[in-house]
Design a protein around this motif. Structure first.
Motif, mmCIF file in Angstrom:
data_model
loop_
_atom_site.group_PDB
_atom_site.id
_atom_site.type_symbol
_atom_site.label_atom_id
_atom_site.label_comp_id
_atom_site.label_asym_id
_atom_site.label_seq_id
_atom_site.Cartn_x
_atom_site.Cartn_y
_atom_site.Cartn_z
ATOM 1 N N TYR A 52 -8.030 -12.424 -10.067
ATOM 2 C CA TYR A 52 -8.456 -11.174 -10.696
ATOM 3 C C TYR A 52 -9.084 -11.454 -12.062
ATOM 4 N N HIS A 56 -7.379 -4.276 -15.071
ATOM 5 C CA HIS A 56 -8.014 -3.156 -14.359
ATOM 6 C C HIS A 56 -8.568 -3.586 -13.002
ATOM 7 N N ASP A 57 -9.134 -4.780 -12.942
ATOM 8 C CA ASP A 57 -9.599 -5.332 -11.670
ATOM 9 C C ASP A 57 -8.413 -5.496 -10.717
ATOM 10 N N LYS A 60 -7.164 -2.011 -9.527
ATOM 11 C CA LYS A 60 -8.152 -1.442 -8.606
ATOM 12 C C LYS A 60 -8.064 -2.116 -7.240
ATOM 13 N N LYS A 61 -7.948 -3.445 -7.218
ATOM 14 C CA LYS A 61 -7.876 -4.167 -5.947
ATOM 15 C C LYS A 61 -6.557 -3.910 -5.216
ATOM 16 N N VAL A 63 -4.797 -1.117 -5.315
ATOM 17 C CA VAL A 63 -4.922 0.227 -4.734
ATOM 18 C C VAL A 63 -5.865 0.189 -3.534
ATOM 19 N N HIS A 64 -6.999 -0.488 -3.675
ATOM 20 C CA HIS A 64 -7.961 -0.587 -2.577
ATOM 21 C C HIS A 64 -7.317 -1.244 -1.352
ATOM 22 N N GLU A 127 -4.745 7.827 -12.642
ATOM 23 C CA GLU A 127 -5.650 6.684 -12.639
ATOM 24 C C GLU A 127 -6.333 6.546 -11.281
ATOM 25 N N ILE A 128 -5.602 6.747 -10.214
ATOM 26 C CA ILE A 128 -6.183 6.650 -8.868
ATOM 27 C C ILE A 128 -7.257 7.731 -8.701
ATOM 28 N N GLU A 131 -10.361 6.863 -10.417
ATOM 29 C CA GLU A 131 -11.037 5.728 -9.786
ATOM 30 C C GLU A 131 -11.765 6.132 -8.510
ATOM 31 N N PHE A 132 -11.134 6.990 -7.682
ATOM 32 C CA PHE A 132 -11.672 7.280 -6.358
ATOM 33 C C PHE A 132 -12.293 8.659 -6.201
#
Length: 133
Positions: A52, A56-57, A60-61, A63-64, A127-128, A131-132
């Motif tokens: 990573y 934040h990366d 994000k990953k 969650v993805h 935050e989610i 992001e989405f």
């Protein structure tokens, strides 16, 4: 970088994800730093940065990957549920299975609790959404 299917990579990412979820149950994303994440995961900072670029990366990953795993686990082959009269092409037909989805939620309940902000002081769901949505 090592192959994504390497068992060591899989184990490391699982440890980091578990540490993140455990920490987010008690504190906010903003209060987390790489040092506390790697300490909880029992991996080095260097190992973290192999996978990573920053916090934040990483978030994000995670969650993805979680969303991708949820849908992968919840989609099932539709052929057994269709009448024999219905002809299906050579393409696979998948449908969302509530049973499979609920089994995944039961298995990953701690993660769902954190992601939807149902534990502790965490507002991770905000935050989610940012992001989405």
């Amino acid at each position: 970088m090592k192959n994504k299917s390497d068992p060591r990579v899989i184990k490391t990412k699982r440890q980091l994800k578990t540490a993140l979820i455990s920490l987010l149950a008690k504190q906010s994303v903003e209060s987390l730093n790489i040092q506390c994440i790697t300490k909880a995961a029992k991996v080095t900072r260097g190992t973290f940065y192999l996978h990573y670029t920053d916090k934040h990366d990483f978030v994000k990953k995670v969650v993805h990957d979680f969303v991708k795993d949820f849908f992968r686990s919840s989609l099932v082959d539709a052929k057994p549920f269709l009448e024999q009269k219905v002809q299906i092409s050579e393409h696979q037909v998948q449908v969302f299975s509530l049973e499979a989805g609920f089994k995944y939620i039961a298995t990953e309940y701690q993660t769902f609790m954190v992601l939807f902000g149902l534990t502790g002081e965490n507002r991770f769901n905000d935050e989610i959404k940012s992001e989405f949505f």
